[in-house]
Design a protein around this motif. Structure first.
Motif: not given
Length: 260
Positions: A230-250
């Motif tokens: 699995a992969a993880y990261l800390h995001a900021d709010e503006p980048s959430l849609p981008f990472f969600e489009s790659l399958g990441f979930r908060t």
């Protein structure tokens, strides 16, 4: 493994990644408390990179207080922080306030399973060239992140030194345009079968052209090949849609307490 177990293991992997980063930077200071709380002082002028970091669901407030005394002494002019999962309790807030760490920021902690990130099929490979950098190309990495984040390149190169980029478990990448110019960059840290992504950034004039996506997908594929589950990261709010489009979930939110 339950979702909570996976999130907890990713949190521990993140803590180990910060410790490994500090270990690769000359002059850094590291200390672990008996309950596992980490103090890592890299002397970078970024509070997140000089943290007292707890990966426990319930932080040891007394241990954080003891390490805060050490952090205040060892950090010198570098800003430091307290980083933990969820909301800080009153004892931790009291410690933070005592040292002037009165700014609170929330950071989404996102995960994605890498089961679907095997070798890319020929028809799905982007035309963007993504490649891994060696340590002697650290200036390229610093230049791209400097343009992407608007930070001085010397601040970035002080963290991502040649030794850091060449250290085991650390991989820095760039995506290049059709002229061979590096226009997007990011770094990954692999430990305990978890891949941590950080500093994914694209030069402003090349944003929204697919470079960041191609870069991130290549990093995730390489991580899967190297054994990450699995992969993880800390995001900021503006980048959430981008990472969600790659399958990441908060999965949870982390708190950082700092002076600014």
């Amino acid at each position: 493994m339950t979702e909570n177990d996976s999130t907890a293991k990713a949190a521990l992997a993140f803590q180990s990644g910060i410790e490994d980063l500090a270990a690769a930077i000359p002059g850094s200071y590291r200390e672990r408390g008996a309950s596992g709380t980490l103090l890592a002082v890299t002397h970078a002028m970024v509070p997140a990179l000089n943290p007292i970091l707890s990966a426990a669901a319930t932080p040891d407030a007394a241990e954080i207080a003891a390490l805060a005394e050490v952090a205040a002494r060892e950090s010198g002019p570098a800003p430091w922080s307290i980083r933990l999962r969820g909301e800080p309790g009153p004892e931790v807030v009291e410690t933070a306030t005592r040292y002037g760490l009165t700014t609170t920021s929330k950071q989404p902690f996102m995960l994605v399973s890498l089961d679907g990130y095997g070798p890319a099929r020929p028809e799905s490979v982007s035309e963007v060239r993504v490649r891994r950098l060696s340590g002697d190309e650290s200036a390229i990495f610093a230049a791209v992140l400097s343009a992407g984040f608007g930070a001085p390149p010397e601040m970035i190169s002080a963290i991502y030194t040649p030794a850091v980029l060449d250290s085991p478990g650390t991989s820095a990448y760039v995506a290049e345009n059709d002229r061979g110019d590096a226009v997007s960059a990011g770094v990954a840290f692999l430990n305990d079968q978890y891949l941590g992504l950080a500093n994914i950034s694209t030069v402003p004039e090349f944003q929204r052209r697919g470079y960041g996506r191609a870069l991130t997908e290549a990093i995730l594929r390489d991580g899967h090949t190297a054994g990450a589950q699995a992969a993880y990261l800390h995001a900021d709010e503006p980048s959430l849609p981008f990472f969600e489009s790659l399958g990441f979930r908060t999965k949870e939110y982390w708190t950082m307490l700092s002076a600014f």
